[in-house]
Design a protein around this motif. Structure first.
Motif, mmCIF file in Angstrom:
data_model
loop_
_atom_site.group_PDB
_atom_site.id
_atom_site.type_symbol
_atom_site.label_atom_id
_atom_site.label_comp_id
_atom_site.label_asym_id
_atom_site.label_seq_id
_atom_site.Cartn_x
_atom_site.Cartn_y
_atom_site.Cartn_z
ATOM 1 N N ILE A 145 5.922 3.882 -9.264
ATOM 2 C CA ILE A 145 5.403 4.670 -8.150
ATOM 3 C C ILE A 145 4.358 3.871 -7.381
ATOM 4 N N SER A 146 3.576 3.066 -8.101
ATOM 5 C CA SER A 146 2.586 2.219 -7.435
ATOM 6 C C SER A 146 3.262 1.163 -6.577
ATOM 7 N N ILE A 147 4.333 0.555 -7.089
ATOM 8 C CA ILE A 147 5.085 -0.421 -6.300
ATOM 9 C C ILE A 147 5.659 0.258 -5.059
ATOM 10 N N PHE A 148 6.198 1.451 -5.257
ATOM 11 C CA PHE A 148 6.751 2.253 -4.169
ATOM 12 C C PHE A 148 5.706 2.478 -3.079
ATOM 13 N N ASN A 149 4.523 2.891 -3.482
ATOM 14 C CA ASN A 149 3.462 3.149 -2.505
ATOM 15 C C ASN A 149 2.908 1.864 -1.896
ATOM 16 N N THR A 150 2.898 0.777 -2.669
ATOM 17 C CA THR A 150 2.391 -0.487 -2.157
ATOM 18 C C THR A 150 3.274 -1.014 -1.035
ATOM 19 N N PHE A 151 4.575 -1.060 -1.276
ATOM 20 C CA PHE A 151 5.468 -1.571 -0.246
ATOM 21 C C PHE A 151 5.639 -0.576 0.903
ATOM 22 N N SER A 152 5.402 0.684 0.616
ATOM 23 C CA SER A 152 5.423 1.662 1.695
ATOM 24 C C SER A 152 4.271 1.430 2.656
ATOM 25 N N ALA A 153 3.214 0.766 2.174
ATOM 26 C CA ALA A 153 2.057 0.490 3.024
ATOM 27 C C ALA A 153 2.409 -0.411 4.187
ATOM 28 N N VAL A 154 3.571 -1.083 4.106
ATOM 29 C CA VAL A 154 4.005 -1.910 5.236
ATOM 30 C C VAL A 154 4.122 -1.046 6.490
ATOM 31 N N GLY A 155 4.674 0.152 6.324
ATOM 32 C CA GLY A 155 4.791 1.067 7.451
ATOM 33 C C GLY A 155 3.431 1.452 8.001
ATOM 34 N N THR A 156 2.490 1.650 7.100
ATOM 35 C CA THR A 156 1.133 2.002 7.526
ATOM 36 C C THR A 156 0.506 0.869 8.333
ATOM 37 N N ILE A 157 0.696 -0.349 7.852
ATOM 38 C CA ILE A 157 0.136 -1.509 8.561
ATOM 39 C C ILE A 157 0.802 -1.685 9.920
ATOM 40 N N VAL A 158 2.125 -1.488 9.976
ATOM 41 C CA VAL A 158 2.837 -1.594 11.251
ATOM 42 C C VAL A 158 2.288 -0.568 12.238
ATOM 43 N N GLY A 159 2.081 0.663 11.744
ATOM 44 C CA GLY A 159 1.543 1.700 12.612
ATOM 45 C C GLY A 159 0.130 1.404 13.058
ATOM 46 N N LEU A 160 -0.656 0.854 12.150
ATOM 47 C CA LEU A 160 -2.063 0.565 12.444
ATOM 48 C C LEU A 160 -2.224 -0.570 13.449
ATOM 49 N N ILE A 161 -1.617 -1.714 13.143
ATOM 50 C CA ILE A 161 -1.775 -2.891 14.000
ATOM 51 C C ILE A 161 -0.855 -2.811 15.212
ATOM 52 N N GLY A 162 0.420 -2.476 14.968
ATOM 53 C CA GLY A 162 1.387 -2.426 16.061
ATOM 54 C C GLY A 162 1.000 -1.439 17.138
ATOM 55 N N ALA A 163 0.580 -0.245 16.715
ATOM 56 C CA ALA A 163 0.182 0.762 17.695
ATOM 57 C C ALA A 163 -1.056 0.320 18.459
ATOM 58 N N GLY A 164 -1.986 -0.350 17.774
ATOM 59 C CA GLY A 164 -3.185 -0.816 18.448
ATOM 60 C C GLY A 164 -2.866 -1.800 19.565
ATOM 61 N N VAL A 165 -1.962 -2.750 19.281
ATOM 62 C CA VAL A 165 -1.562 -3.729 20.288
ATOM 63 C C VAL A 165 -0.832 -3.050 21.441
#
Length: 458
Positions: A145-165
């Motif tokens: 579950i931790s691996i699942f949530n860790t790699f799911s964080a890619v979406g969070t980072i995309v939303g965070l940085i991508g949306a900012g740009v």
């Protein structure tokens, strides 16, 4: 111990879209709050209605999803959810700004409706988490579950940085539309996975549980697992039996699940709040732009990454060394530490102090992610895990009050998000105490789940 067919690297990648899309959408909203205020001419209190509705819908939506998962392949359910979610996110991004019947912010109402409707399809836990429990061995549950949530964080980072740009260059609308093609990719991936047998991994955990239990507790564990007349979960003898209230009563009757779930839900008041208002806090408190705030992602993300991944590994390592309540203890410790450090972070007005403290707090709070979901599955019979996950989501709907409360407090303090976040931080400490109280019945109820699985899969 055998692992169900299809539980390989691509299976985890496919599952990661479930949380990745959801996390990315939340961070996209957090990144565009100032742009939304300018476009639709609304204040913080009004803007807070959206994360409130999103959180509420995302949790309540778990109920129909759980019903579908009990009757259909969970991989098929997830694929359909991804497609509809992507369409609604794109529609939210295209909602125009207009007035209607004297309501200047009528366009904001339309935006809010599409975004909140999409959140109904973010209730992926009733499908994704039980799939993890059935695809991989019980001893690896928190780690997976931790691996699942860790790699799911890619979406969070995309939303965070991508949306900012995107917001700083071409506007906020493309930040929502970009999720549609990603959702279609996720749907194709998860649809290609094989459905695992429900409960087989719990039955295989019986021998280890008997070996690790000690004293009088060991005698009780053996009695439950080896007993001839085990009747652990009357509503769990088939995928769906009895009325919906029979299922609810069975889940609520599991004391460890009930107590721990309430504690987890309490922490959601702060967790959901910081997720939705964190970026606005940095922009407003320290005068940062969207791109500058997004640039802090590596600092904050490092702590979160370490916490998400490390929490599951730590809990499972302690479990292998004989600490049967390891997942519960790691969860409570993470919440307690997060609450204390968040309070320190929001007590300062210096960026160089606040940013590292928030990174630490983020890491401590995410340590609990893998162990908390794993411990709830540990004490829930396999056929009821989708319904139990939905029940947790309903409890977590209370977290929707967090962003709303922070928005109201911020406006009351003169649009001061720092003070509002400081006031809500102690909810992590309260949740830690409640989760810790579940320790008294945890091992016995894990044994009951193992006994039910052995009886049903024999």
């Amino acid at each position: 111990m055998p692992v169900a067919a299809g539980a390989g690297a691509m299976t985890m990648v496919a599952l990661c879209f479930a949380n990745g899309l959801q996390g990315g959408a939340s961070q996209t909203f957090a990144q565009v709050t100032e742009a939304l205020k300018h476009t639709y001419h609304v204040n913080d209190a009004t803007l807070g209605v959206v994360p409130f509705g999103v959180s509420l819908a995302g949790n309540i939506g778990a109920v129909p999803v759980a019903v579908l998962c009990a009757r259909q392949k969970r991989t098929t359910v997830l694929a359909g959810m991804f497609v509809l979610w992507g369409i609604l996110m794109a529609m939210a991004g295209l909602a125009p700004a207009f007035s209607l019947f004297g309501l200047a912010s009528a366009g904001f109402v339309l935006f809010a409706l599409f975004r909140i409707a999409s959140a109904l399809l973010e209730a992926t836990d009733p499908a994704a988490l039980p799939l993890i429990g059935d695809w991989w061995p019980a001893e690896q549950r928190a780690k997976r579950i931790s691996i699942f949530n860790t790699f799911s964080a890619v979406g969070t980072i995309v939303g965070l940085i991508g949306a900012g740009v995107l917001v700083d260059t071409v506007g906020w609308r493309p930040a929502f539309v970009m999720w549609l093609p990603l959702a279609l990719i996720g749907a194709a991936l998860i649809r290609s996975r094989q459905e695992p047998e429900r409960g087989a991994q719990d039955a295989a955990f019986a021998e280890r549980l008997e070996e690790e239990a000690e004293g009088e507790e060991r005698l009780k564990v053996i009695e439950l697992i080896e007993g001839e007349a085990v009747d652990v979960a009357p509503a769990a003898t088939a995928e769906v039996t009895g009325t919906k209230w029979d299922v609810v009563r069975t889940i609520a009757g599991i004391r460890s699940w009930r107590v721990a779930a309430i504690g987890i839900a309490i922490t959601g008041l702060m967790g959901t709040g910081i997720m939705n208002w964190g970026l606005a806090y940095f922009k407003r408190t320290f005068g940062l732009s969207g791109t500058q705030a997004g640039a802090l992602a590596p600092v904050l993300g490092l702590g979160a990454f370490a916490g998400v991944l490390g929490g599951g590994y730590l809990a499972d390592l302690l479990l292998r060394r004989g600490m049967l309540r390891a997942r519960l203890y790691v969860t409570a410790a993470g919440y307690a530490g997060a609450g204390a450090v968040y309070m320190l972070a929001f007590a300062t007005t210096k960026l160089w102090v606040a940013a590292p403290l928030l990174a630490v707090a983020s890491g401590l709070s995410t340590i609990a992610l893998g162990p908390s979901f794993a411990l709830l599955m540990d004490v829930t019979p396999a056929p009821l895990r989708s319904q139990a996950s939905a029940a947790l989501n309903v409890l977590q709907a209370s977290g929707a009050l967090g962003p709303l409360l922070i928005g109201i407090l911020s406006s009351a303090f003169g649009e001061n998000l720092r003070l509002a976040l400081l006031c809500v931080s102690p909810f992590y400490l309260i949740g830690a105490v409640v989760v810790f109280a579940a320790r008294t019945t945890f091992v016995e109820e894990v044994a009951a789940v193992v006994a039910e699985a052995k009886k049903r899969t024999a």
